[in-house]
Motif scaffolding. Structure first.
Motif, PDB file in Angstrom:
ATOM      1  N   THR A  64       0.915  -1.172   0.131  1.00 37.92           N
ATOM      2  CA  THR A  64      -0.081   0.042   0.007  1.00 37.92           C
ATOM      3  C   THR A  64       0.976   1.413   0.046  1.00 37.92           C
ATOM      4  O   THR A  64       0.520   2.114  -0.563  1.00 37.92           O
ATOM      5  N   ALA A  65       2.022   1.176   0.952  1.00 36.63           N
ATOM      6  CA  ALA A  65       2.650   2.614   0.791  1.00 36.63           C
ATOM      7  C   ALA A  65       3.431   2.707  -0.510  1.00 36.63           C
ATOM      8  O   ALA A  65       3.443   4.059  -0.763  1.00 36.63           O
ATOM      9  N   ALA A  66       3.982   1.733  -0.884  1.00 36.09           N
ATOM     10  CA  ALA A  66       4.642   1.829  -2.397  1.00 36.09           C
ATOM     11  C   ALA A  66       3.789   2.346  -3.402  1.00 36.09           C
ATOM     12  O   ALA A  66       4.149   3.239  -4.030  1.00 36.09           O
ATOM     13  N   ILE A  67       2.316   1.884  -3.417  1.00 30.98           N
ATOM     14  CA  ILE A  67       1.828   2.238  -4.393  1.00 30.98           C
ATOM     15  C   ILE A  67       1.108   3.860  -4.114  1.00 30.98           C
ATOM     16  O   ILE A  67       0.876   4.588  -4.865  1.00 30.98           O
ATOM     17  N   ALA A  68       0.587   4.077  -3.042  1.00 25.01           N
ATOM     18  CA  ALA A  68      -0.026   5.160  -2.494  1.00 25.01           C
ATOM     19  C   ALA A  68       0.913   6.368  -2.630  1.00 25.01           C
ATOM     20  O   ALA A  68       0.497   7.412  -3.066  1.00 25.01           O
ATOM     21  N   LYS A  69       2.099   6.155  -2.528  1.00 25.27           N
ATOM     22  CA  LYS A  69       3.134   7.266  -2.774  1.00 25.27           C
ATOM     23  C   LYS A  69       3.317   7.751  -4.131  1.00 25.27           C
ATOM     24  O   LYS A  69       3.434   8.894  -4.390  1.00 25.27           O
ATOM     25  N   ARG A  70       3.036   6.870  -5.020  1.00 21.34           N
ATOM     26  CA  ARG A  70       3.075   7.340  -6.549  1.00 21.34           C
ATOM     27  C   ARG A  70       1.904   7.756  -7.100  1.00 21.34           C
ATOM     28  O   ARG A  70       1.648   8.937  -7.592  1.00 21.34           O
ATOM     29  N   SER A  71       0.794   7.129  -6.608  1.00 26.11           N
ATOM     30  CA  SER A  71      -0.526   7.712  -6.857  1.00 26.11           C
ATOM     31  C   SER A  71      -1.044   8.934  -6.307  1.00 26.11           C
ATOM     32  O   SER A  71      -1.857   9.717  -6.803  1.00 26.11           O
ATOM     33  N   GLN A  72      -0.576   9.150  -5.033  1.00 30.93           N
ATOM     34  CA  GLN A  72      -0.927  10.517  -4.471  1.00 30.93           C
ATOM     35  C   GLN A  72      -0.710  11.815  -5.398  1.00 30.93           C
ATOM     36  O   GLN A  72      -1.477  12.651  -5.579  1.00 30.93           O
ATOM     37  N   LYS A  73       0.434  11.676  -5.984  1.00 27.73           N
ATOM     38  CA  LYS A  73       0.785  12.749  -6.934  1.00 27.73           C
ATOM     39  C   LYS A  73       0.145  12.737  -8.314  1.00 27.73           C
ATOM     40  O   LYS A  73      -0.306  13.770  -8.572  1.00 27.73           O
ATOM     41  N   LEU A  74      -0.379  11.669  -8.678  1.00 23.89           N
ATOM     42  CA  LEU A  74      -1.286  11.848  -9.684  1.00 23.89           C
ATOM     43  C   LEU A  74      -2.553  12.118  -9.397  1.00 23.89           C
ATOM     44  O   LEU A  74      -3.160  12.857 -10.188  1.00 23.89           O
ATOM     45  N   PHE A  75      -3.071  11.977  -8.279  1.00 20.10           N
ATOM     46  CA  PHE A  75      -4.310  12.625  -7.861  1.00 20.10           C
ATOM     47  C   PHE A  75      -4.341  13.965  -7.630  1.00 20.10           C
ATOM     48  O   PHE A  75      -5.352  14.768  -8.162  1.00 20.10           O
ATOM     49  N   VAL A  76      -3.250  14.582  -7.203  1.00 20.92           N
ATOM     50  CA  VAL A  76      -3.186  15.879  -7.048  1.00 20.92           C
ATOM     51  C   VAL A  76      -3.181  16.490  -8.486  1.00 20.92           C
ATOM     52  O   VAL A  76      -3.871  17.497  -8.585  1.00 20.92           O
ATOM     53  N   ALA A  77      -2.254  15.592  -9.339  1.00 21.96           N
ATOM     54  CA  ALA A  77      -2.473  16.230 -10.949  1.00 21.96           C
ATOM     55  C   ALA A  77      -3.829  16.343 -11.523  1.00 21.96           C
ATOM     56  O   ALA A  77      -4.270  17.280 -12.294  1.00 21.96           O
ATOM     57  N   GLN A  78      -4.368  15.263 -11.134  1.00 28.68           N
ATOM     58  CA  GLN A  78      -5.726  14.873 -11.807  1.00 28.68           C
ATOM     59  C   GLN A  78      -6.902  16.164 -11.286  1.00 28.68           C
ATOM     60  O   GLN A  78      -7.428  16.822 -12.175  1.00 28.68           O
ATOM     61  N   TRP A  79      -6.623  16.690 -10.113  1.00 28.64           N
ATOM     62  CA  TRP A  79      -7.725  17.643  -9.733  1.00 28.64           C
ATOM     63  C   TRP A  79      -7.302  19.144 -10.053  1.00 28.64           C
ATOM     64  O   TRP A  79      -8.020  19.837 -10.320  1.00 28.64           O
ATOM     65  N   THR A  80      -5.932  19.372 -10.249  1.00 31.66           N
ATOM     66  CA  THR A  80      -5.205  20.562 -10.761  1.00 31.66           C
ATOM     67  C   THR A  80      -5.833  20.480 -12.179  1.00 31.66           C
ATOM     68  O   THR A  80      -6.274  21.716 -12.545  1.00 31.66           O
ATOM     69  N   HIS A  81      -5.726  19.435 -13.056  1.00 31.85           N
ATOM     70  CA  HIS A  81      -6.103  19.610 -14.589  1.00 31.85           C
ATOM     71  C   HIS A  81      -7.642  19.723 -14.339  1.00 31.85           C
ATOM     72  O   HIS A  81      -8.012  20.404 -15.528  1.00 31.85           O
ATOM     73  N   THR A  82      -8.387  19.138 -13.448  1.00 31.09           N
ATOM     74  CA  THR A  82      -9.872  19.258 -13.637  1.00 31.09           C
ATOM     75  C   THR A  82     -10.028  20.827 -13.352  1.00 31.09           C
ATOM     76  O   THR A  82     -10.749  21.435 -14.233  1.00 31.09           O
ATOM     77  N   GLY A  83      -9.513  21.644 -12.329  1.00 30.44           N
ATOM     78  CA  GLY A  83      -9.712  23.181 -12.343  1.00 30.44           C
ATOM     79  C   GLY A  83      -9.354  23.872 -13.502  1.00 30.44           C
ATOM     80  O   GLY A  83      -9.925  24.885 -13.892  1.00 30.44           O
ATOM     81  N   ALA A  84      -8.096  23.305 -14.254  1.00 26.97           N
ATOM     82  CA  ALA A  84      -7.719  24.175 -15.287  1.00 26.97           C
ATOM     83  C   ALA A  84      -8.726  24.023 -16.503  1.00 26.97           C
ATOM     84  O   ALA A  84      -8.965  24.808 -17.175  1.00 26.97           O
ATOM     85  N   LEU A  85      -9.044  22.725 -16.422  1.00 26.52           N
ATOM     86  CA  LEU A  85     -10.076  22.429 -17.657  1.00 26.52           C
ATOM     87  C   LEU A  85     -11.279  23.201 -17.604  1.00 26.52           C
ATOM     88  O   LEU A  85     -11.902  23.830 -18.563  1.00 26.52           O
ATOM     89  N   ASN A  86     -11.965  23.341 -16.207  1.00 32.42           N
ATOM     90  CA  ASN A  86     -13.238  23.920 -15.730  1.00 32.42           C
ATOM     91  C   ASN A  86     -12.825  25.535 -16.443  1.00 32.42           C
ATOM     92  O   ASN A  86     -13.963  26.142 -17.064  1.00 32.42           O
ATOM     93  N   ALA A  87     -11.676  25.919 -15.891  1.00 34.98           N
ATOM     94  CA  ALA A  87     -11.389  27.498 -16.127  1.00 34.98           C
ATOM     95  C   ALA A  87     -11.379  27.694 -17.796  1.00 34.98           C
ATOM     96  O   ALA A  87     -11.958  28.754 -18.254  1.00 34.98           O
ATOM     97  N   GLN A  88     -11.002  26.783 -18.417  1.00 33.62           N
ATOM     98  CA  GLN A  88     -10.747  26.825 -19.698  1.00 33.62           C
ATOM     99  C   GLN A  88     -12.327  26.780 -20.771  1.00 33.62           C
ATOM    100  O   GLN A  88     -12.496  27.659 -21.588  1.00 33.62           O
ATOM    101  N   VAL A  89     -12.994  25.786 -20.110  1.00 40.18           N
ATOM    102  CA  VAL A  89     -14.548  25.747 -20.690  1.00 40.18           C
ATOM    103  C   VAL A  89     -15.262  26.963 -20.240  1.00 40.18           C
ATOM    104  O   VAL A  89     -15.976  27.513 -20.951  1.00 40.18           O
ATOM    105  N   GLU A  90     -15.157  27.462 -18.956  1.00 37.19           N
ATOM    106  CA  GLU A  90     -16.066  28.649 -18.646  1.00 37.19           C
ATOM    107  C   GLU A  90     -15.424  30.014 -19.318  1.00 37.19           C
ATOM    108  O   GLU A  90     -16.236  30.603 -19.607  1.00 37.19           O
ATOM    109  N   GLU A  91     -14.326  29.817 -19.855  1.00 38.25           N
ATOM    110  CA  GLU A  91     -13.722  31.041 -20.653  1.00 38.25           C
ATOM    111  C   GLU A  91     -14.329  30.786 -22.033  1.00 38.25           C
ATOM    112  O   GLU A  91     -14.870  31.762 -22.614  1.00 38.25           O
ATOM    113  N   ALA A  92     -14.399  29.740 -22.391  1.00 41.61           N
ATOM    114  CA  ALA A  92     -14.653  29.532 -23.857  1.00 41.61           C
ATOM    115  C   ALA A  92     -16.307  29.785 -24.057  1.00 41.61           C
ATOM    116  O   ALA A  92     -16.626  30.363 -24.887  1.00 41.61           O
TER     117      ALA A  92
END
Length: 660
Positions: free
Chosen positions: A255-283
């Motif tokens: 669990t520790a080995a897998i979670a350490k890598r996936s946590q960074k990906l989850f942060v990136a996932q929600w960061t990209h979600t916010g950026a995509l929402n901003a782009q859609v709202e702008e368009a």
């Protein structure tokens, strides 16, 4: 009115606030992306759990119900083991001759050399010649049924209470976010896209609620189950329990080995979600412009690129975290096989009963199942904590300077506004307004003109305390506005922006937004004076006509008239018009100018204008360049001076003449 020109630096480049484009962040907002600083999983999770503190009594109740439910569930397999022993021993007893004791049967088997069978029978409780004791079996099964019924009831109560806790926690979190948004300075909204902010306020908060809802109950139950089952396993067979314990370190390592890598990906996932929402709202906000300039292909390409980034991050996060569950199941199956083999040997040797082995196998499943559940919850936990990091980043943002305590209230409401040696800059190393001083007397109309970026709107922002000045002071009726509450200050000021803002509601609601306690007659007086009454009567429902949230069912000029009527209804002592007539047609503009002149009586007015024809009757005109006031005077005086105002005036009308 008196005015002293500041010792400004006319050659200094000006950095005005970024004007709002489609999707910008607020009335004067920009489009800068915020810097993402991800917190560690541990502190973020601890802080998220800390938000349950107000519900500690309910949480204790949930834990108590979980203990009761798990305890009853854990006792169940042991009781079923007794039932199995009753059945198995009854079958064996039936096969033995009646009238002999169990020990006699065992001694006969040993005498005949069948030591293995003798050892197995020695671990049983036999009654030779008699079959299954159905009375005892019925009693045991009845107890098991009651155990599982009460365990289910306690589990349901636990889920019900926990659901209330989570929903109340998310409710409070939403309130805190809303309060925080209202307490943030305008600088914050200049730096973050509107869609990114909305994503944090909506998507991330919802994800936190879903993650807590789905993980907290399982987390408590799984941990208690591990402890309870492990206790029963040691009670039944310490040797087999040690085999099961191998699962724990393997689970933690995987669990520790897998979670350490996936946590960074989850942060990136929600960061990209916010950026995509901003782009859609702008368009979507600028949809008309996209169509006008034929840039839909570029918008689609940008969307596809950002969507691809979100897909990659989301797929990676879910895939990596999804490995945990299969890995836990694999480890659990290995332990299951080991327990079955060793347990069979123990039964054969007589050191354990068949029922105990059956119970132990059930316990091994119950032991590995919560470990697997904990592993499967890792992706939900990480996703929720990643969202919590983004929400906590918003909650931790610097708030605007608090209102003074106690606050000062001006004794009069004449509308005398003064700037005394005011300096301000958006960036520390980029001067904008330096040592500016002026006095606007009650009832005067002060027009502010100049090229784009000269600092005209900045001056208005400082009056309203949208931004705090760096030096000097601004007073209203002799009182420093920094000593007043923002609510008190802004209640004395009316503002009409170049960018109109209407909310979803009736025309009446939008106008009364300026002063909700106004009477119907006061509202009608304001609408008649601003010529709103004229076009409203042409609408099917008149003042009860419902506008959408963009005011799309009225023209741009009519929207501007509605905002002017709203400001006039508020009866401010200081009126600020930022290009308020820019969307009004020429004929209506003349009518509105006459209305403004009457309504500006006994009211200090600041008018920002690009069209110089609209401010000819101003009592004083300020000409700004690079944050400094370079000229002042009336329309006639400034034309006669032949300076900057003269050049601006000629550039407008000369261009109009040449075009004709």
């Amino acid at each position: 009115m008196t005015l002293r020109a500041p010792q400004g630096r006319a050659d200094t480049p000006v950095r005005p606030p970024m004007r709002r484009g489609p999707g910008g962040g607020g009335p004067f907002g920009g489009m800068g992306m915020p810097v993402e600083k991800s917190m560690n999983f541990g502190p973020s999770a601890k802080r998220l759990i800390g938000r349950l503190r107000p519900h500690r009594a309910s949480v204790i109740g949930v834990v108590g119900l979980s203990v009761a439910s798990v305890t009853l569930s854990v006792i169940g397999p042991r009781m079923l083991g007794h039932a199995t022993n009753i059945i198995f021993e009854g079958i064996i007893s039936k096969q033995l001759p009646d009238g002999v004791t169990q020990q006699q049967v065992i001694d006969q088997l040993r005498a005949s050399g069948d030591d293995q069978r003798a050892d197995m029978l020695s671990g049983m409780n036999l009654d030779p010649g008699h079959g299954i004791d159905f009375g005892a079996l019925q009693a045991v099964l009845g107890i098991v049924l009651l155990l599982y019924v009460f365990a289910s009831v306690f589990s349901w109560l636990q889920g019900y209470i926990l659901n209330a806790i989570v929903q109340k926690t998310v409710y409070t979190l939403r309130e805190d976010v809303e309060t925080k948004v209202n307490a943030l300075p305008l600088r914050y909204f200049d730096k973050i896209p509107r869609g990114e902010l909305l994503s944090r306020v909506t998507n991330d908060v919802d994800n936190i609620g879903q993650s807590m809802q789905q993980t907290l109950a399982q987390l408590i139950t799984s941990l208690l189950t591990v402890v309870g089952v492990l206790s029963m396993m040691f009670l039944i067979s310490p040797a087999l329990a040690l085999i099961a314990l191998v699962t724990i370190p393997l689970t933690l390592l995987i669990t520790a080995a897998i979670a350490k890598r996936s946590q960074k990906l989850f942060v990136a996932q929600w960061t990209h979600t916010g950026a995509l929402n901003a782009q859609v709202e702008e368009a979507y906000s600028g949809h008309a412009l996209v169509k006008v300039f034929g840039r839909h292909r570029e918008v689609e390409q940008r969307f596809r690129a950002k969507n691809e980034e979100l897909f990659t991050a989301s797929f990676g996060a879910q895939f990596v975290s999804g490995i945990i569950m299969p890995a836990m199941m694999f480890v659990g199956n290995l332990v299951y096989v080991a327990i079955a083999v060793v347990g069979g040997l123990f039964v054969a040797s007589g050191s354990m009963s068949l029922g105990d082995v059956q119970a132990f196998i059930q316990y091994s499943r119950q032991f590995t199942q919560p470990l697997s559940q904990l592993g499967s919850m890792a992706n939900l936990l990480q996703s929720g904590v990643a969202s919590a990091e983004r929400v906590f980043e918003l909650l931790d943002a610097d708030e605007q300077r608090p209102d003074p305590q106690p606050a000062v209230t001006p004794g009069t409401t004449s509308g005398r506004l003064t700037f005394e040696g005011v300096s301000f800059r958006y960036e520390e190393d980029q001067p904008l307004i330096e040592n500016l001083s002026l006095v606007a007397e009650p009832g005067q109309t002060v027009a502010i003109v100049g090229p784009t970026g000269a600092g005209k709107t900045t001056l208005v922002n400082l009056m309203m305390r949208f931004y705090e000045i760096d030096a000097g002071r601004i007073t209203l009726d002799g009182t420093d506005i920094a000593a007043m509450t923002r609510r008190d200050l802004r209640s004395r000021m009316g503002m009409v922006l170049q960018d109109t803002w209407l909310f979803a509601g009736t025309i009446r609601d939008n106008i009364l937004y300026g002063r909700p306690d106004a009477t119907e007659e006061e509202m009608l007086d304001a609408t008649r004076a601003t010529y709103v009454d004229r076009f409203v009567h042409s609408l099917p429902d008149g003042y009860d006509t419902v506008l959408d949230d963009e005011g799309g069912n009225v023209s741009a000029g009519e929207k501007q008239l509605l905002t002017i009527a709203r400001a006039f209804l508020a009866k401010p002592s200081v009126l600020i018009l930022d290009e308020a007539t820019s969307s009004v047609d020429t004929r209506t503009e003349v009518l509105v100018q006459h209305a403004m002149k009457a309504l500006r009586r006994d009211r200090t007015s600041f008018v920002i204008a690009h069209r110089l024809s609209t401010i000819r009757d101003a009592d004083l005109i300020l000409v700004m360049e690079a944050g400094a006031i370079v000229e002042q005077g009336t329309h006639a005086e400034l034309l006669a001076a032949g300076g900057a105002y003269f050049a601006l005036y000629n550039s407008q009308f000369a261009a109009a003449t040449e075009g004709a």
